[in-house]
Design an enzyme around this catalytic site. Structure first.
Site, mmCIF file in Angstrom:
data_model
loop_
_atom_site.group_PDB
_atom_site.id
_atom_site.type_symbol
_atom_site.label_atom_id
_atom_site.label_comp_id
_atom_site.label_asym_id
_atom_site.label_seq_id
_atom_site.Cartn_x
_atom_site.Cartn_y
_atom_site.Cartn_z
ATOM 1 N N ASP A 1 44.368 21.105 42.558
ATOM 2 C CA ASP A 1 43.726 20.545 43.755
ATOM 3 C C ASP A 1 44.086 19.057 43.688
ATOM 4 O OD1 ASP A 1 41.561 21.432 45.928
ATOM 5 O OD2 ASP A 1 41.034 19.416 45.318
ATOM 6 N N LYS B 1 35.459 26.758 41.559
ATOM 7 C CA LYS B 1 36.107 25.448 41.668
ATOM 8 C C LYS B 1 35.704 24.636 40.453
ATOM 9 C CE LYS B 1 38.743 23.179 44.548
ATOM 10 N NZ LYS B 1 39.680 23.655 45.591
HETATM 11 O O1 2IT Z 1 41.519 24.430 47.915
HETATM 12 C C1 2IT Z 1 42.276 25.342 47.516
HETATM 13 O O2 2IT Z 1 42.332 26.439 48.070
HETATM 14 C C2 2IT Z 1 43.115 25.059 46.342
HETATM 15 N N1 2IT Z 1 43.036 23.957 45.808
HETATM 16 C C3 2IT Z 1 44.003 26.119 45.768
HETATM 17 C C4 2IT Z 1 43.232 27.043 44.895
HETATM 18 C C5 2IT Z 1 44.077 28.049 44.148
HETATM 19 O O3 2IT Z 1 43.476 28.772 43.334
HETATM 20 O O4 2IT Z 1 45.290 28.145 44.347
#
Ligand code: 2IT
Length: 449
Positions: free
Chosen positions: A167, A127
């Site tokens: 996100d 993340k």
């Molecule tokens: O919280 C999540 O799963 C997302 N923001 C999507 C992450 C993604 O790699 O599509």
């Protein structure tokens, strides 16, 4: 009930990271479930699997200098937490928000490891993000910001290394600017970011995937009680991407979505947020950067409750789709008193720990985000597959796969919860089912992570 190994690891984490309350909250929820697993098999403690699991493999922190529209230099901070690569390359979104910090990204990254594992696709957990607030910024400022952010991030990512996505605060527009700069620097057209535009490698149904997936998951939960969305009143919070997808799918399945919310309060629409015009208005509100759901009340002539959360409304199903800890103990009590039968998280860690406990004790079907909102990253995984094969699937193919994946996650949660003797506990189910595969990979790969 408490497991000594889990207590020790949590105690150490609390001492090490007192300034990261969101991370500690996520770790507490997860490790309490995993206690049911590690007490049955000493191999986890012997290999220090929990200690290894809660520490990111790598954390990158960098400066993001940029020029605002007055040509003044601004400085923000950027991060990428490459948390766990046991079962695949790091995968997870980027969050741009004023309150974003390392503790928030570690909570999201830890959740992402289990979520990605639950999808059954080969994705590790990561993340990233920044304390840049895109609200109220001009398009040009957002572009310059994304370019500066990527000018540092590019060296850490790649299609087989780390694949960011969106996100909060990072949608199609930001992914476009980030991808453009990445491609320019590395001089390669790859699927290193997901959530891309249709014309340049994005997957059909990725924008809808998180919200649709949450409703599919909830549909599966309701089916265990021989119930469905038909005729149900549904409260949704937020008005962003996840809420938008959830509102459409809940409506399609026969529900009436009576609320949306924003930082300013919530709106109650007795006719339902259920028309093309209203769905499109949600997109308009998001694009405006005003961050005010009162605009919806003004536009459609419905009631607006300033400073309130939608959970006080009388509904059958609640889909929190805004942000972490947006549904706390008093909200849970109000939902229970009003006869709510299901709460399915579209946002990550929507509910506080005591709210979860209250919902579960009252027999409300409760789905944690790492299971119920996994549809977004699942379709990101499908986007990577399409990019790798240099082809593109139809909307129907992607949606069909998404439905199968959500059903698979649901059933895996149910089975794992049964296995440890806590039937119907989707928190234990999701944490244990997600963890088993990651732990097995870590054990087999040796002490490299
Ligand atoms: O919280 C999540 O799963 C997302 N923001 C999507 C992450 C993604 O790699 O599509």
């Amino acid at each position: 009930m408490a497991n000594a190994y889990v207590e020790r690891v949590l105690g150490e984490l609390n001492e090490k990271y007192p300034e990261q309350p969101l991370f500690l909250q996520a770790a507490t929820e997860i490790l309490n479930s995993l206690g049911l697993l590690v007490e049955k098999d000493a191999k986890y403690e012997k290999a220090k699997i929990l200690e290894r699991f809660v520490e990111p493999e790598r954390t990158i922190m960098f400066k993001v200098p940029w020029l605002d529209d007055n040509n003044d230099i601004q400085i923000n901070r950027g991060w990428r937490v490459e948390f766990n690569s046991a079962i695949g390359a790091y995968k997870g979104g980027l969050r741009f928000a004023a309150n974003c910090d390392l503790g928030m990204l570690k909570f999201l990254g830890l959740e992402q490891i289990l979520k990605n594992s639950l999808t059954t696709l080969p994705m590790g957990g990561g993340k990233g993000g920044s304390d840049f607030d895109p609200n109220g910024k001009s398009d040009a400022e957002v572009m310059r910001y994304c370019q500066s952010f990527m000018t540092e991030l590019f060296r850490h990512i790649g299609p087989n290394t780390d694949i960011p996505a969106g996100d909060q605060g990072v949608g199609g527009r930001e992914i476009g600017y980030l991808f453009g700069q990445y491609k320019r620097i590395v001089n390669e057209f790859t699927g290193t970011l997901t959530g891309k535009g249709r014309a340049w490698g994005g997957s059909l149904a990725r924008p809808e995937a998180t919200g649709f997936g949450n409703v599919y998951f909830c549909q599966n939960m309701l089916a265990t009680k021989d119930d469905s969305f038909a005729g149900k009143k549904v409260a949704i919070s937020g008005f962003g991407n996840v809420s938008w997808g959830a509102a459409q799918k809940a409506t399609e399945l026969g529900g009436t979505v009576v609320t949306l919310s924003g930082p300013d309060g919530y709106v109650y629409d007795p006719d339902g947020v259920g028309t093309e015009e209203k769905f499109n208005y949600m997109l308009e509100m998001r694009a405006s950067g005003r961050n005010k759901v009162q605009d919806y009340a003004d536009k459609f002539g419905v009631e607006f409750f300033a400073g309130k959360r939608p959970w006080e409304a009388k509904v059958d199903v609640a889909l929190p789709c805004a942000t972490q800890n947006e549904l706390e103990i008093d909200d849970a009590k109000a939902l229970i008193a009003n006869g709510c039968i299901a709460v399915s998280e579209g946002s990550n860690m929507s509910c506080s720990l005591d709210a979860i406990e209250a919902l579960q004790e009252a027999g409300v079907l409760y789905a944690p985000g790492k299971a119920s909102n996994a549809g977004g990253v699942a379709v990101s995984g499908l986007e990577q597959s399409q990019n790798a094969m240099k082809l593109s699937w139809t909307y129907e193919e992607v949606d069909e796969k998404l439905q199968q994946i959500m059903k698979g996650i649901h059933d895996a949660c149910v089975a794992a919860a049964d296995e440890v003797g806590t039937p119907g506990n989707y928190v234990n189910g999701a944490n244990i089912a997600g963890f088993l595969k990651v732990a097995e990979a870590m054990l087999q790969q040796g002490a490299v992570l």
